[in-house]
Write an enzyme that holds these catalytic residues in place. Sequence first.
Site, PDB file in Angstrom:
ATOM      1  N   LYS A  51       1.379   1.771  -7.921  1.00 50.58           N
ATOM      2  CA  LYS A  51       0.089   2.464  -7.802  1.00 50.58           C
ATOM      3  C   LYS A  51       0.293   3.856  -7.205  1.00 50.58           C
ATOM      4  O   LYS A  51      -0.270   4.841  -7.686  1.00 50.58           O
ATOM      5  CB  LYS A  51      -0.876   1.646  -6.926  1.00 50.58           C
ATOM      6  N   GLN A  95      -4.171  -4.304  -0.553  1.00 57.12           N
ATOM      7  CA  GLN A  95      -3.517  -5.238  -1.491  1.00 57.12           C
ATOM      8  C   GLN A  95      -3.812  -6.682  -1.092  1.00 57.12           C
ATOM      9  O   GLN A  95      -3.684  -7.062   0.074  1.00 57.12           O
ATOM     10  CB  GLN A  95      -2.007  -4.966  -1.512  1.00 57.12           C
ATOM     11  N   ASP A 118     -11.620  -1.079  -5.900  1.00 62.24           N
ATOM     12  CA  ASP A 118     -11.291  -2.433  -6.358  1.00 62.24           C
ATOM     13  C   ASP A 118     -12.528  -3.201  -6.812  1.00 62.24           C
ATOM     14  O   ASP A 118     -12.420  -4.218  -7.495  1.00 62.24           O
ATOM     15  CB  ASP A 118     -10.692  -3.236  -5.180  1.00 62.24           C
TER      16      ASP A 118
END
Length: 294
Positions: A51, A95, A118
């Site tokens: 990422k 994460q 997200d």
Amino acid sequence: MKLIDGKAIARKIQEETRASVEALKAVGHTPGLAVVLVGADPASQAYVRSKDKMCQELGMFSIKRELPADTSQEALIELVRELNADPRVHGILIQSPPPAHINERAVVEAIDPRKDVDGFHPINVAKVALGDADAFVPCTPLGCQRLLVESGVETAGAHVVVLGRSMIVGKPMALLLMQKGLGGDATVTVAHSRTRDLAAVCRSADILIAAIGRAEFVKADFVKEGAVVIDVGINRVADPTSPKGSKLVGDVAFDEVAPKCAAITPVPGGVGPMTIAMLMHNTVLACRRLNSMS
Ligand code: GUN
């Protein structure tokens, strides 16, 4: 059987994102993403690294923070607050999954929903359920929907079985597919490990989305002749024939399922690259919205 090339479609989306980044930079706004990893899980480390790398390749600002596994929840929430207040940062990603002592819900709820690229914050979950156009949609289901659209797979009127009910993939995937409009209008069944006669339910699908998190779980008898199969799984399994001693496989037993399909995504090179592409897309969106440009 058509192989759906997620890598190629992701590359096309990245080029669109690159152009958007350049346009934003030209007016003084550099989209920025902060990715935070707690602990040293090797798969998570690899995701976070890719990422960060993709941000740099697209000319975006990137912060990568890798914290020790014993980081306290309070310290993590304090970092989220700093990132909420940092004007260089438009997207924040923690994460998942974090170590067991962290209450993930509490951390996610500390993220400014306008920076929640997200789509995990309850505000965005609700907006997706409402069909609100200014939601942040979770990257993996958004990427799956885009794969179907870009591959010319008609979802309107189709019976889609979503195998898996996670907050990251299954639930939002079902919501997106049942919405009105392009990539939606489907008849959706959500199936999972407790579904009775799971193989028969999956076999009734025109489009099967496998997100159950078990290596090669979907066998040939789960799939109707001529179905489209999207494989969300990324599972590392032992492979004595490879130099590494392991390989990545999906949730679908590809070799036996692929011959029955009209189209199928490979693992790797299917959904995986799309997830990152949609994360970058969402970060650009966040930058525009935070600067009142859309
Ligand atoms: N772990 C697996 N997929 C994801 C994702 O899309 N976002 C985050 N934050 N963690 C993940």
